[in-house]
Design a protein around this motif. Structure first.
Motif, PDB file in Angstrom:
ATOM      1  N   SER A 269       7.357   2.686  26.687  1.00 23.27           N
ATOM      2  CA  SER A 269       8.657   2.160  26.258  1.00 23.27           C
ATOM      3  C   SER A 269       8.637   1.736  24.801  1.00 23.27           C
ATOM      4  O   SER A 269       9.588   1.980  24.046  1.00 23.27           O
ATOM      5  CB  SER A 269       9.058   0.971  27.136  1.00 23.27           C
TER       6      SER A 269
ATOM      7  N   THR B 212       9.149   4.380  21.983  1.00 31.15           N
ATOM      8  CA  THR B 212      10.438   5.043  21.788  1.00 31.15           C
ATOM      9  C   THR B 212      11.348   4.165  20.928  1.00 31.15           C
ATOM     10  O   THR B 212      11.389   2.951  21.085  1.00 31.15           O
ATOM     11  CB  THR B 212      11.127   5.309  23.141  1.00 31.15           C
TER      12      THR B 212
ATOM     13  N   ALA C 230      11.812   7.336  27.479  1.00 31.35           N
ATOM     14  CA  ALA C 230      10.495   7.025  28.028  1.00 31.35           C
ATOM     15  C   ALA C 230      10.231   7.829  29.290  1.00 31.35           C
ATOM     16  O   ALA C 230       9.116   8.305  29.525  1.00 31.35           O
ATOM     17  CB  ALA C 230      10.396   5.529  28.313  1.00 31.35           C
TER      18      ALA C 230
END
Length: 645
Positions: free
Chosen positions: A167, A170, A616
């Motif tokens: 996560s 990104t 993600a």
């Protein structure tokens, strides 16, 4: 209700893995994978086995989840069509390659982190202190050992670490966010030409014999009746065993007495109480003082100095009923703690009990109303009681009769008649069934598998006892067998004629839509072009892509938003077959992009988080595919070997 710790620390990554296959499934703890299997594993990933036990348990769990989700009514054919074995095995392989990856990458969950997580869980505490017995009971209730449960927690923490890493890698830029808003909130002015199927049906000629013969010749493989069998079988069930059970008058009378006793125990009382609480660590003096307070309150109420309700509002320590004058409403048997319930059952309506001690303190209890259940006369419930006694008797003899049937069918493997005679049952005959479908007992996949097994089909032996459910089993043998057969043209001629007719109608609808589309492209107004061929023009309306209850069907709206903008001065259109059998031509007359400045910062943050998660998820999909390509995956049973990340 206690909440599973493992569920609480899993984030989107668990759901991404689930989403990468067509059937949802939940993550299993790593301990399940790395424990040795006593039998041959179903599959291996880089030499690490997926045990038969773990696989079967996973398939069973998923099957039950689907049945529950669909309200408990799921056909065997539907479950088979889902191909759960393939889906679950593929899912377990996906999980395994990720497990191997995170371990090789050095992700670890320290013991101290797991210990802190467990010790901080409120469900495992007594008076604010960690209670190891509560913890062990929680784990045991889930059919796990402490070691396996903690191994699963470690794995979940590791997976969450991977989730965070993906996560955080990104980034959603402001221009990207603005572009998403423009597309998400875009509106289009959409009209639609509807060409009704009924208008075309009469204009399409029936197919000729030559066309039917040509179709049959080109599609012969579609007209093969699969291999099929008829079965002879003996069935054990409440219905077939009922004649073996004789219900006596004495048994019915006892059942009625039990019924009356049960009904009498179901008295519903309207109750109010006053609670004088007593702390758990209170000494004798404090307990006695609380009791005396309750006695004084009772005396005041009985003497008429104060009403029960007013006294409850003044002194009761029960916050839930205090402001209602102590009213607890209707109380059914089993709802209250035992001392309270025993006292409540022992007093008459309008009588205030002596102080009653429970774990919460001292209670004064008053029953203000009683509702007694209806007790029907024996004649009205006779048949129901006979059936219940019969069912109980069937349960008692089912096991013995099943053992007898199993033994008899084994001792006489070439016939079911000796077994039927020994049990006093009939030999029944099924309808035709094939490997994939059947009716009656053949609706069960277990029965179909047994019917086409080598022993039953080729060696013509009786099957083993096949358990179909509670108090329900069969033994089968093949009565008739037909190999796969090419169906003659005469048997399928009408079916082919209907197919060709429908295809011709579909083509006529598509041609009409194409003609209208050309007319619109040449500059004709859509309404004029539609009317010219007897079609209906649905007046354009401004719609979002998520519009509901619009005059235009959702499938047409979806098609309209898939169209690229038309050149200046032209209209964008697209023909599509509607799910109701009619044809449509959607027409986009104008487009307005969404306004990024019109949404709040809070909405932008939420949208940014959604985009980040989607990116993600895509990254995880790519990672999974790469890991599966690199891993050595060996499947030891018949299952689909194609990766589905």
């Amino acid at each position: 209700m206690l909440m599973d710790l493992r569920e609480r620390i899993q984030g989107w990554i668990a759901y991404v893995i689930i989403g990468l296959i067509s059937v949802p499934f939940v993550l299993w703890g790593v301990g399940e994978y790395f424990s040795g299997a006593k039998n041959k594993p179903v599959a291996e990933v880089d030499g690490l086995p997926i045990s038969q036990q773990a696989f079967e348990q996973a398939v069973s769990q998923q099957r039950q989840a689907i049945i529950q989700k669909l309200g408990g009514s799921v056909s065997a054919e539907l479950l088979q069509s889902l191909n759960l074995d393939q889906q679950v095995l593929d899912q377990m392989i996906n999980e395994r390659v990720l497990n191997v990856f995170v371990h090789k990458a050095g992700f670890r969950a320290p013991d101290v982190v797991v210990a802190d997580l467990i010790r901080s869980e409120p469900a495992f505490k007594t008076n604010g202190v960690f209670d190891v017995k509560k913890y062990e009971a929680f784990v045991a209730a889930r059919g796990a050992t402490v070691a396996d449960f903690e191994a699963g927690l470690k794995q979940d923490i590791v997976m969450q670490t991977l989730e965070n890493a993906i996560s955080e890698s990104t980034i959603v830029t402001a221009p990207e966010l603005d572009q998403i808003v423009r597309l998400r909130d875009q509106t289009r002015e959409i009209g639609m030409v509807r060409i009704d199927r009924a208008r075309v049906v009469d204009s399409v000629a029936a197919p000729t014999d030559v066309a039917i013969e040509a179709y049959y010749g080109a599609h012969k493989t579609e007209f093969i009746r699969p291999e099929r069998v008829k079965l002879r079988y003996i069935e054990l069930s409440p219905q077939t065993l009922a004649p073996l059970v004789k219900v006596t008058a004495a048994q019915v009378e006892q059942a009625y007495a039990d019924y009356v006793k049960k009904q009498n125990a179901q008295v519903v009382r309207t109750v109010r109480h006053i609670l004088i609480s007593v702390p758990k660590n209170a000494d004798g003096a404090a307990i006695e003082a609380a009791k005396n307070k309750a006695l004084a309150a009772r005396a005041a109420i009985v003497s008429g100095k104060i009403s029960f309700g007013d006294e409850a509002r003044a002194i009761s320590d029960d916050p839930g009923s205090k402001n209602q004058g102590g009213d607890l409403g209707e109380v059914a048997p089993g709802q209250m703690v035992k001392p309270f319930e025993e006292a409540m059952d022992g007093i008459k309506v309008g009588v205030i009990s002596e102080p009653v001690r429970t774990e919460f303190g001292w209670h004064l209890i008053e029953v203000t109303k009683e509702s007694h259940p209806d007790i029907k006369p024996l004649v009205d419930v006779h048949d129901k009681l006979v059936a219940e006694v019969q069912d109980r008797q069937v349960e008692k003899i089912y096991y013995d009769e099943g053992e007898k049937l199993s033994d008899q069918s084994y001792e006489h493997p070439d016939s079911l008649i000796p077994s039927a005679e020994a049990l006093g049952l009939k030999v029944q005959t099924s309808d035709w069934l094939n490997r994939d479908s059947g009716t009656g007992i053949a609706a069960s996949e277990k029965v179909r598998q047994a019917a086409f097994s080598k022993e039953v089909l080729e060696q013509k032996l009786n099957s083993n006892l096949i358990e179909l459910g509670a108090n329900h089993a069969v033994v089968i043998r093949v009565d008739q067998h037909e190999p796969a057969t090419q169906l003659p043209l005469a048997d399928v001629k009408n079916q082919i004629a209907r197919t060709l007719k429908q295809q011709a109608i579909d083509q006529a609808l598509a041609d009409a839509a194409k003609q209208i589309g050309k007319a619109i492209d040449s500059g004709k107004e859509p309404q004029v072009a539609a009317t010219a061929v007897g079609a209906t023009w649905v007046v354009p309306v401004w719609l979002k892509r998520t519009a509901r209850d619009a005059p235009i069907p959702a499938e047409a709206i979806q098609a309209a938003f898939a169209l690229p903008p038309a050149p200046e001065g032209q209209l964008a259109s697209k023909a599509l077959a509607l799910s109701d059998g009619n044809e449509a031509l959607v027409v986009v007359q104008a487009i307005k992009d969404g306004d990024p400045t019109a949404i709040s910062e809070q909405d932008k943050k939420a949208l940014s988080a959604e985009i980040q998660q989607a990116q993600a998820q895509q990254t995880l999909g790519v990672l999974l595919k790469a890991l599966r390509d690199e891993a050595k995956i060996t499947i030891h049973q018949k299952a689909e070997k194609t990766a589905t990340p």
